[in-house]
Motif scaffolding. Structure first.
Motif, PDB file in Angstrom:
ATOM      1  N   ASP A   1     -20.312 -59.932 -34.317  1.00 62.00           N
ATOM      2  CA  ASP A   1     -19.622 -61.220 -34.365  1.00 62.00           C
ATOM      3  C   ASP A   1     -20.527 -62.396 -34.002  1.00 62.00           C
ATOM      4  OD1 ASP A   1     -16.342 -60.069 -33.190  1.00 62.00           O
ATOM      5  OD2 ASP A   1     -17.279 -60.039 -35.175  1.00 62.00           O
ATOM      6  N   SER A   2     -21.434 -62.198 -33.077  1.00 61.74           N
ATOM      7  CA  SER A   2     -22.233 -63.313 -32.582  1.00 61.74           C
ATOM      8  C   SER A   2     -23.227 -63.862 -33.602  1.00 61.74           C
ATOM      9  CB  SER A   2     -22.981 -62.902 -31.313  1.00 61.74           C
ATOM     10  OG  SER A   2     -23.902 -61.858 -31.596  1.00 61.74           O
ATOM     11  N   VAL A   3     -23.473 -63.125 -34.686  1.00 56.33           N
ATOM     12  CA  VAL A   3     -24.429 -63.603 -35.688  1.00 56.33           C
ATOM     13  C   VAL A   3     -23.784 -63.890 -37.036  1.00 56.33           C
ATOM     14  CG1 VAL A   3     -26.237 -62.244 -34.551  1.00 56.33           C
ATOM     15  CG2 VAL A   3     -25.155 -61.361 -36.632  1.00 56.33           C
ATOM     16  N   LYS A   4     -22.501 -63.633 -37.172  1.00 51.09           N
ATOM     17  CA  LYS A   4     -21.814 -63.880 -38.443  1.00 51.09           C
ATOM     18  C   LYS A   4     -21.923 -65.350 -38.830  1.00 51.09           C
ATOM     19  CE  LYS A   4     -18.435 -60.125 -38.302  1.00 51.09           C
ATOM     20  NZ  LYS A   4     -17.007 -59.759 -38.134  1.00 51.09           N
ATOM     21  N   GLY A   5     -22.256 -65.582 -40.089  1.00 54.96           N
ATOM     22  CA  GLY A   5     -22.416 -66.949 -40.565  1.00 54.96           C
ATOM     23  C   GLY A   5     -23.787 -67.530 -40.305  1.00 54.96           C
ATOM     24  N   ARG A   6     -24.602 -66.853 -39.501  1.00 51.76           N
ATOM     25  CA  ARG A   6     -25.956 -67.347 -39.200  1.00 51.76           C
ATOM     26  C   ARG A   6     -27.043 -66.411 -39.740  1.00 51.76           C
ATOM     27  NH1 ARG A   6     -27.728 -67.764 -34.097  1.00 51.76           N
ATOM     28  NH2 ARG A   6     -26.451 -66.039 -33.297  1.00 51.76           N
ATOM     29  N   PHE A   7     -26.790 -65.109 -39.683  1.00 49.63           N
ATOM     30  CA  PHE A   7     -27.769 -64.115 -40.112  1.00 49.63           C
ATOM     31  C   PHE A   7     -27.318 -63.478 -41.420  1.00 49.63           C
ATOM     32  CE2 PHE A   7     -29.581 -62.776 -35.676  1.00 49.63           C
ATOM     33  CZ  PHE A   7     -29.806 -64.110 -35.379  1.00 49.63           C
ATOM     34  N   THR A   8     -28.296 -63.087 -42.245  1.00 51.43           N
ATOM     35  CA  THR A   8     -28.007 -62.398 -43.492  1.00 51.43           C
ATOM     36  C   THR A   8     -28.971 -61.232 -43.652  1.00 51.43           C
ATOM     37  OG1 THR A   8     -27.287 -64.458 -44.547  1.00 51.43           O
ATOM     38  CG2 THR A   8     -27.788 -62.599 -45.984  1.00 51.43           C
ATOM     39  N   ILE A   9     -28.411 -60.053 -43.848  1.00 59.93           N
ATOM     40  CA  ILE A   9     -29.226 -58.872 -44.113  1.00 59.93           C
ATOM     41  C   ILE A   9     -29.244 -58.628 -45.618  1.00 59.93           C
ATOM     42  CG2 ILE A   9     -27.282 -57.264 -43.789  1.00 59.93           C
ATOM     43  CD1 ILE A   9     -29.298 -55.267 -42.601  1.00 59.93           C
ATOM     44  N   SER A  10     -30.397 -58.236 -46.131  1.00 64.15           N
ATOM     45  CA  SER A  10     -30.522 -57.941 -47.549  1.00 64.15           C
ATOM     46  C   SER A  10     -31.617 -56.895 -47.736  1.00 64.15           C
ATOM     47  CB  SER A  10     -30.852 -59.212 -48.351  1.00 64.15           C
ATOM     48  OG  SER A  10     -32.096 -59.758 -47.933  1.00 64.15           O
ATOM     49  N   ARG A  11     -31.690 -56.331 -48.928  1.00 62.29           N
ATOM     50  CA  ARG A  11     -32.724 -55.333 -49.176  1.00 62.29           C
ATOM     51  C   ARG A  11     -33.244 -55.470 -50.593  1.00 62.29           C
ATOM     52  NH1 ARG A  11     -30.203 -49.789 -47.849  1.00 62.29           N
ATOM     53  NH2 ARG A  11     -32.210 -49.008 -48.603  1.00 62.29           N
ATOM     54  N   ASP A  12     -34.502 -55.121 -50.776  1.00 59.22           N
ATOM     55  CA  ASP A  12     -35.146 -55.122 -52.077  1.00 59.22           C
ATOM     56  C   ASP A  12     -35.731 -53.733 -52.265  1.00 59.22           C
ATOM     57  OD1 ASP A  12     -36.829 -55.360 -54.274  1.00 59.22           O
ATOM     58  OD2 ASP A  12     -37.478 -57.376 -53.753  1.00 59.22           O
ATOM     59  N   SER A  13     -35.055 -52.905 -53.032  1.00 64.36           N
ATOM     60  CA  SER A  13     -35.497 -51.518 -53.194  1.00 64.36           C
ATOM     61  C   SER A  13     -36.818 -51.424 -53.932  1.00 64.36           C
ATOM     62  CB  SER A  13     -34.422 -50.709 -53.909  1.00 64.36           C
ATOM     63  OG  SER A  13     -33.278 -50.577 -53.090  1.00 64.36           O
ATOM     64  N   ALA A  14     -37.089 -52.365 -54.806  1.00 62.68           N
ATOM     65  CA  ALA A  14     -38.360 -52.346 -55.535  1.00 62.68           C
ATOM     66  C   ALA A  14     -39.543 -52.537 -54.584  1.00 62.68           C
ATOM     67  CB  ALA A  14     -38.372 -53.414 -56.610  1.00 62.68           C
ATOM     68  N   LYS A  15     -39.293 -53.233 -53.473  1.00 60.84           N
ATOM     69  CA  LYS A  15     -40.343 -53.484 -52.490  1.00 60.84           C
ATOM     70  C   LYS A  15     -40.186 -52.616 -51.252  1.00 60.84           C
ATOM     71  CE  LYS A  15     -41.071 -58.292 -53.884  1.00 60.84           C
ATOM     72  NZ  LYS A  15     -41.080 -59.707 -53.441  1.00 60.84           N
TER      73      LYS A  15
END
Length: 122
Positions: free
Chosen positions: A62-76
């Motif tokens: 909850d403390s990071v919602k709206g501020r942090f974004t996790i993502s992934r790039d499988s090619a890299k």
């Protein structure tokens, strides 16, 4: 075995941004859910964010919602944590982890990186 190496940490003023990267090598990266955890001095390691193997679903504390974004790039073979509007309480060592399923629980992850320090000054 999966080897994980984090980078991108540093010193930033409150309100600033950082992007953490975690590069995976070894077994097939796309088979694993990935998570970010953090540990501040004198505190237990805590969950920050996680992403499914496909990248279709993400979850945050909850403390990071709206501020942090996790993502992934499988090619890299890389997972990212974009951190915006940073606060002094975000100061910690940040770790990425790989596991068989998304989870808030650190013990369910099989592989861990060495961590990268994030320091947010007020």
């Amino acid at each position: 075995q999966v080897q994980l190496v984090e980078s991108g940490g540093g010193l930033v003023q409150a309100g600033g941004s950082l992007r953490l990267s975690c590069v995976a090598s070894g077994r097939t990266f796309s088979n694993y859910a990935m998570g970010w955890f953090r540990q501040a001095p004198g505190k237990e390691r805590e969950f920050v964010a996680t992403i499914t193997w496909s990248g279709a679903r993400t979850y945050y504390t909850d403390s990071v919602k709206g501020r942090f974004t996790i993502s992934r790039d499988s090619a890299k073979n890389t997972v990212y944590l974009q951190m915006n509007s940073l606060k002094p309480e975000d100061t910690a060592v940040y770790y990425c982890a790989a596991g068989r399923e998304v989870s808030y629980v650190s013990g369910t992850y099989d592989y861990w990186g060495q961590g990268t320090q994030v320091t947010v000054s007020s």
